[in-house]
Design a protein around this motif. Structure first.
Motif, PDB file in Angstrom:
ATOM      1  N   PRO A 196     -10.292  65.603  30.503  1.00  0.00           N
ATOM      2  CA  PRO A 196      -8.959  66.206  30.364  1.00  0.00           C
ATOM      3  C   PRO A 196      -8.001  65.301  29.609  1.00  0.00           C
ATOM      4  N   THR A 197      -7.005  65.916  28.976  1.00  0.00           N
ATOM      5  CA  THR A 197      -5.923  65.158  28.362  1.00  0.00           C
ATOM      6  C   THR A 197      -4.997  64.639  29.462  1.00  0.00           C
ATOM      7  N   GLY A 198      -3.999  63.850  29.067  1.00  0.00           N
ATOM      8  CA  GLY A 198      -3.055  63.316  30.048  1.00  0.00           C
ATOM      9  C   GLY A 198      -2.351  64.404  30.851  1.00  0.00           C
ATOM     10  N   PRO A 199      -1.711  65.382  30.183  1.00  0.00           N
ATOM     11  CA  PRO A 199      -1.043  66.460  30.925  1.00  0.00           C
ATOM     12  C   PRO A 199      -2.024  67.280  31.769  1.00  0.00           C
ATOM     13  N   GLU A 200      -3.225  67.502  31.246  1.00  0.00           N
ATOM     14  CA  GLU A 200      -4.224  68.246  32.013  1.00  0.00           C
ATOM     15  C   GLU A 200      -4.641  67.477  33.261  1.00  0.00           C
ATOM     16  N   LEU A 201      -4.789  66.167  33.123  1.00  0.00           N
ATOM     17  CA  LEU A 201      -5.160  65.346  34.279  1.00  0.00           C
ATOM     18  C   LEU A 201      -4.077  65.405  35.346  1.00  0.00           C
ATOM     19  N   ALA A 202      -2.811  65.359  34.906  1.00  0.00           N
ATOM     20  CA  ALA A 202      -1.708  65.451  35.864  1.00  0.00           C
ATOM     21  C   ALA A 202      -1.693  66.815  36.546  1.00  0.00           C
ATOM     22  N   GLY A 203      -1.933  67.869  35.760  1.00  0.00           N
ATOM     23  CA  GLY A 203      -1.961  69.213  36.331  1.00  0.00           C
ATOM     24  C   GLY A 203      -3.095  69.393  37.323  1.00  0.00           C
ATOM     25  N   LEU A 204      -4.294  68.929  36.970  1.00  0.00           N
ATOM     26  CA  LEU A 204      -5.440  69.019  37.874  1.00  0.00           C
ATOM     27  C   LEU A 204      -5.205  68.196  39.136  1.00  0.00           C
ATOM     28  N   GLY A 205      -4.576  67.039  38.975  1.00  0.00           N
ATOM     29  CA  GLY A 205      -4.275  66.208  40.141  1.00  0.00           C
ATOM     30  C   GLY A 205      -3.305  66.898  41.077  1.00  0.00           C
ATOM     31  N   TYR A 206      -2.283  67.548  40.524  1.00  0.00           N
ATOM     32  CA  TYR A 206      -1.322  68.276  41.354  1.00  0.00           C
ATOM     33  C   TYR A 206      -2.005  69.419  42.096  1.00  0.00           C
ATOM     34  N   LEU A 207      -2.838  70.180  41.382  1.00  0.00           N
ATOM     35  CA  LEU A 207      -3.533  71.300  42.011  1.00  0.00           C
ATOM     36  C   LEU A 207      -4.489  70.817  43.106  1.00  0.00           C
ATOM     37  N   SER A 208      -5.133  69.678  42.868  1.00  0.00           N
ATOM     38  CA  SER A 208      -6.099  69.170  43.830  1.00  0.00           C
ATOM     39  C   SER A 208      -5.431  68.636  45.090  1.00  0.00           C
ATOM     40  N   VAL A 209      -4.396  67.828  44.904  1.00  0.00           N
ATOM     41  CA  VAL A 209      -3.778  67.129  46.039  1.00  0.00           C
ATOM     42  C   VAL A 209      -2.727  67.988  46.732  1.00  0.00           C
ATOM     43  N   ILE A 210      -1.832  68.576  45.949  1.00  0.00           N
ATOM     44  CA  ILE A 210      -0.702  69.294  46.538  1.00  0.00           C
ATOM     45  C   ILE A 210      -1.061  70.733  46.912  1.00  0.00           C
ATOM     46  N   VAL A 211      -1.539  71.500  45.901  1.00  0.00           N
ATOM     47  CA  VAL A 211      -1.779  72.934  46.125  1.00  0.00           C
ATOM     48  C   VAL A 211      -3.010  73.187  46.986  1.00  0.00           C
ATOM     49  N   THR A 212      -3.996  72.294  46.923  1.00  0.00           N
ATOM     50  CA  THR A 212      -5.216  72.512  47.698  1.00  0.00           C
ATOM     51  C   THR A 212      -5.218  71.677  48.975  1.00  0.00           C
ATOM     52  N   THR A 213      -5.251  70.361  48.858  1.00  0.00           N
ATOM     53  CA  THR A 213      -5.386  69.506  50.040  1.00  0.00           C
ATOM     54  C   THR A 213      -4.255  69.722  51.043  1.00  0.00           C
ATOM     55  N   ILE A 214      -3.024  69.537  50.616  1.00  0.00           N
ATOM     56  CA  ILE A 214      -1.891  69.607  51.535  1.00  0.00           C
ATOM     57  C   ILE A 214      -1.618  71.045  51.967  1.00  0.00           C
ATOM     58  N   ALA A 215      -1.611  71.974  51.008  1.00  0.00           N
ATOM     59  CA  ALA A 215      -1.299  73.366  51.351  1.00  0.00           C
ATOM     60  C   ALA A 215      -2.346  73.966  52.279  1.00  0.00           C
ATOM     61  N   PHE A 216      -3.628  73.654  52.055  1.00  0.00           N
ATOM     62  CA  PHE A 216      -4.685  74.159  52.937  1.00  0.00           C
ATOM     63  C   PHE A 216      -4.468  73.679  54.369  1.00  0.00           C
ATOM     64  N   LEU A 217      -4.206  72.388  54.521  1.00  0.00           N
ATOM     65  CA  LEU A 217      -4.016  71.832  55.861  1.00  0.00           C
ATOM     66  C   LEU A 217      -2.826  72.476  56.566  1.00  0.00           C
ATOM     67  N   LEU A 218      -1.716  72.611  55.848  1.00  0.00           N
ATOM     68  CA  LEU A 218      -0.519  73.198  56.438  1.00  0.00           C
ATOM     69  C   LEU A 218      -0.747  74.662  56.814  1.00  0.00           C
ATOM     70  N   TRP A 219      -1.425  75.406  55.939  1.00  0.00           N
ATOM     71  CA  TRP A 219      -1.637  76.828  56.176  1.00  0.00           C
ATOM     72  C   TRP A 219      -2.564  77.063  57.367  1.00  0.00           C
ATOM     73  N   TYR A 220      -3.665  76.340  57.409  1.00  0.00           N
ATOM     74  CA  TYR A 220      -4.604  76.545  58.508  1.00  0.00           C
ATOM     75  C   TYR A 220      -4.027  76.057  59.830  1.00  0.00           C
ATOM     76  N   ASP A 221      -3.195  75.028  59.798  1.00  0.00           N
ATOM     77  CA  ASP A 221      -2.521  74.602  61.020  1.00  0.00           C
ATOM     78  C   ASP A 221      -1.546  75.685  61.488  1.00  0.00           C
ATOM     79  N   ALA A 222      -0.828  76.308  60.534  1.00  0.00           N
ATOM     80  CA  ALA A 222       0.121  77.365  60.872  1.00  0.00           C
ATOM     81  C   ALA A 222      -0.592  78.600  61.411  1.00  0.00           C
ATOM     82  N   LEU A 223      -1.758  78.928  60.878  1.00  0.00           N
ATOM     83  CA  LEU A 223      -2.519  80.076  61.373  1.00  0.00           C
ATOM     84  C   LEU A 223      -2.831  79.917  62.861  1.00  0.00           C
ATOM     85  N   GLY A 224      -3.239  78.710  63.237  1.00  0.00           N
ATOM     86  CA  GLY A 224      -3.567  78.473  64.633  1.00  0.00           C
ATOM     87  C   GLY A 224      -2.356  78.524  65.543  1.00  0.00           C
TER      88      GLY A 224
END
Length: 312
Positions: free
Chosen positions: A208-236
């Protein structure tokens, strides 16, 4: 329900859906990167982070049982892999507004199906609130028209979004949000990579290019890792029906993200949709949910299932 637990669930669900809503705007930074390869990388990185946290977690180890592995595989195949496939191909036949409008009905489906899975009756105020939330989300998405194929693919994405929550419900009590997030993301990565190999061949991955790497990092850490944990905790904590109300915030947060990035300015429909979503969420969360013991579901052949009336 414990008040602190309920408040934590509300905060988690709202934050998770706000983060997911930023996905569309951030995805513009990786629009030239191979789609399925990028999604596979996103889930693989998230799975590695989550599995590392699992390794450091001091709670007793809980390895999924065969039935739980089957549910996790189904969750990954539908709620993650198929959802992304449907979204990608739907954009060829219809507008993002139409896709967003169809997916905006998620709160209604969760408000009805979620309680039935937990063997309790849907609560009328929550269902009505979900309809208001869906209307507001659809308005914020821009509504729009669609071809028959585009509509079917949008409905497929809706099904994936619903499965993302409902298939997790029976897994959360024993495995917890952390393990459900880690295992589902880990299973989705090779599924998406396989689709990418069929579609793009050797071009499925590249540096990936620099901007692509930043975008993939945001999607991986923020939108997936953190959001998944928060959502599944809220479901319970809230249950799928009440947590599902926050799904209507996705198009609203998408508008906020585009404004924050200087890509667009909100119009009357965006503001009106946001107001409807907020009103629906507030009313739905105030409704009294009838517990399982108080409202058992009659077996087939007896009286029909009716909505339980809650008090706002």
């Amino acid at each position: 329900m414990n008040l602190n637990s309920s408040r934590r669930g509300m905060a988690g669900a709202g934050t998770a859906m706000f983060l997911v809503g930023s996905l569309a705007a951030v995805s513009a930074t990786i629009s030239d990167y191979p789609v399925f390869g990028g999604q596979a990388v996103r889930y693989a990185v998230a799975a590695l982070i989550l599995l590392l946290v699992v390794r450091l977690d001091r709670t007793p180890a809980r390895w999924p049982r065969p039935r739980e592995w089957a549910l996790l595989a189904a969750l990954a195949a539908t709620g993650l892999a198929a959802f992304n496939v449907c979204i990608v191909f739907a954009t060829r036949d219809t507008s993002p507004a139409t896709i967003g409008t169809v997916i905006a009905t998620v709160p209604i489906v969760l408000a009805v199906v979620g309680p039935l899975m937990e063997r309790r009756r849907p609560t009328l105020p929550v269902v009505l609130s979900a309809c208001v939330v869906a209307a507001g989300a659809g308005l914020a998405s821009g509504l729009g028209g669609a071809s028959a194929q585009g509509l079917l693919l949008s409905l497929g994405a809706l099904g994936g979004e619903v499965c993302f929550s409902l298939l997790a419900v029976p897994l959360l009590p024993r495995l917890g949000p952390l393990r459900v997030s880690a295992y589902s993301a880990g299973l989705a990565a090779p599924m998406l990579l396989a689709v990418g190999l069929v579609r793009d061949g050797g071009a499925v991955l590249r540096v990936p290019t620099g901007p692509e790497l930043a975008g993939l990092g945001y999607l991986s850490v923020i939108v997936t890792t953190i959001a998944f944990l928060l959502w599944y905790d809220a479901l319970g904590r809230l249950g799928p029906d009440r947590a599902g109300l926050f799904a209507g915030a996705i198009p609203v947060s998408a508008v906020i993200a585009t404004v924050a990035l200087g890509l667009d300015t909100p119009g009357p429909a965006d503001l009106g949709g946001a107001a409807l979503v907020a009103a629906g969420v507030v009313v739905g969360l105030r409704a009294r949910v009838v517990p399982c013991e108080a409202a058992p579901i009659e077996p087939p052949g007896t009286a029909p299932i009716e909505f339980a009336r809650g008090s706002a």
